[in-house]
Design a protein around this motif. Structure first.
Motif, PDB file in Angstrom:
ATOM      1  N   GLN A 213      -3.862   9.205 -10.893  1.00 24.56           N
ATOM      2  CA  GLN A 213      -3.936   7.787 -10.533  1.00 24.56           C
ATOM      3  C   GLN A 213      -2.662   7.306  -9.848  1.00 24.56           C
ATOM      4  O   GLN A 213      -2.699   6.544  -8.877  1.00 24.56           O
ATOM      5  N   LYS A 214      -1.512   7.760 -10.342  1.00 21.99           N
ATOM      6  CA  LYS A 214      -0.244   7.374  -9.725  1.00 21.99           C
ATOM      7  C   LYS A 214      -0.181   7.856  -8.277  1.00 21.99           C
ATOM      8  O   LYS A 214       0.319   7.151  -7.395  1.00 21.99           O
TER       9      LYS A 214
ATOM     10  N   LYS B 174      -2.624   8.241  -6.242  1.00 17.10           N
ATOM     11  CA  LYS B 174      -3.473   7.368  -5.416  1.00 17.10           C
ATOM     12  C   LYS B 174      -2.709   6.108  -5.021  1.00 17.10           C
ATOM     13  O   LYS B 174      -2.810   5.630  -3.885  1.00 17.10           O
ATOM     14  N   GLU B 175      -1.946   5.569  -5.949  1.00 21.43           N
ATOM     15  CA  GLU B 175      -1.164   4.372  -5.658  1.00 21.43           C
ATOM     16  C   GLU B 175      -0.028   4.684  -4.689  1.00 21.43           C
ATOM     17  O   GLU B 175       0.286   3.885  -3.798  1.00 21.43           O
TER      18      GLU B 175
ATOM     19  N   GLU C 124      -0.851   4.765  -0.955  1.00 19.03           N
ATOM     20  CA  GLU C 124      -0.943   3.469  -0.273  1.00 19.03           C
ATOM     21  C   GLU C 124       0.385   3.085   0.377  1.00 19.03           C
ATOM     22  O   GLU C 124       0.415   2.299   1.321  1.00 19.03           O
TER      23      GLU C 124
END
Length: 247
Positions: free
Chosen positions: A237-238, A240-241, A244
């Motif tokens: 998840q990190k 994915k952030e 960005e």
């Protein structure tokens, strides 16, 4: 192309294409290194290359992001195809201030954004017994933030135990803390080749930050992209952030 042929922006941009002859690209870059462009756009491109160890992929990425913005503007204002082509051309012929301004803003903004996802390695608990005395000493120095001393101990351990995952991993961790990113990259890369290692996922994740610090933008992006697609990776998840931050 002759050795003394002048380099123009059009030729430089052509050399960035994936299907361009790699040897010819190298010759173009070598000639550019020795020239002092009077064209603002070409000078800006040269300065971007100089700041990134002449990694043409970084320059290609910078121009591609600029063209994407031009496309967005053209769509939003309902420009014709001819207008879009003109805007693309204008995007390529950027004045030096815009090239460097965009690139420096991109670098500073995204380095800061990505750093917020980085957390210092906590280290290992104290070992019991004299056999692991060196590792225990290493962890004491590491937790006390005596990184130079810790690095020296980690080197001694690594010489004695060159295949030991703990030795390799913490040598890389300490190298990163000391901003010795080449050492960090070497160690993390070794661990990422050993999926059975207890440090595998941590090394995969931390390698992404290391590549970013080395200005290997494309490799860093690919590293976090791979993590983001791995459902077994606890940093999924990190990652994915973080991706960005590259947009």
């Amino acid at each position: 192309m002759t050795e003394n042929q002048n380099i123009n922006l059009e030729l430089l941009l052509q050399s960035l294409e994936d299907d361009f002859d790699p040897q010819e690209r190298m010759r173009i870059l070598e000639i550019l290194k020795k020239t002092n462009p009077i064209d603002d756009s070409l000078l800006g491109a040269k300065m971007v290359l100089e700041k990134n160890n002449w990694d043409y992929e970084v320059l290609k990425y910078t121009f591609s992001k600029t063209e994407e913005r031009i496309e967005t503007i053209a769509r939003a204002t309902k420009k014709t195809n001819n207008s879009i082509n003109y805007l693309k051309y204008a995007a390529v012929l950027l004045p030096i201030g815009f090239v460097l301004g965009y690139f420096i803003h991109f670098t500073l903004t995204h380095n800061q954004s990505i750093d917020q996802f980085y957390s210092k390695e906590e280290g290992l608990p104290h070992y019991m017994g004299t056999e692991n005395a060196n590792f225990e000493n290493l962890m004491v120095l590491y937790r006390d933030n005596k990184m130079k001393a810790a690095f020296g101990v980690s080197e001694e351990i690594l010489i004695k135990k060159p295949q030991n995952d703990t030795a390799i991993y913490f040598h890389a961790v300490i190298g990163y803390e000391l901003k010795n990113f080449k050492v960090a990259k070497e160690g993390y890369t070794k661990i990422t080749q050993k999926k059975e290692s207890a440090f595998y996922y941590d090394a995969v994740y931390r390698l992404g930050f290391t590549l970013k610090k080395l200005n290997e933008e494309k490799a860093a992006y690919q590293q976090f992209s791979t993590i983001s697609k791995d459902q077994n990776n606890p940093y999924n998840q990190k990652a994915k952030e973080i991706l960005e931050c590259f947009d």
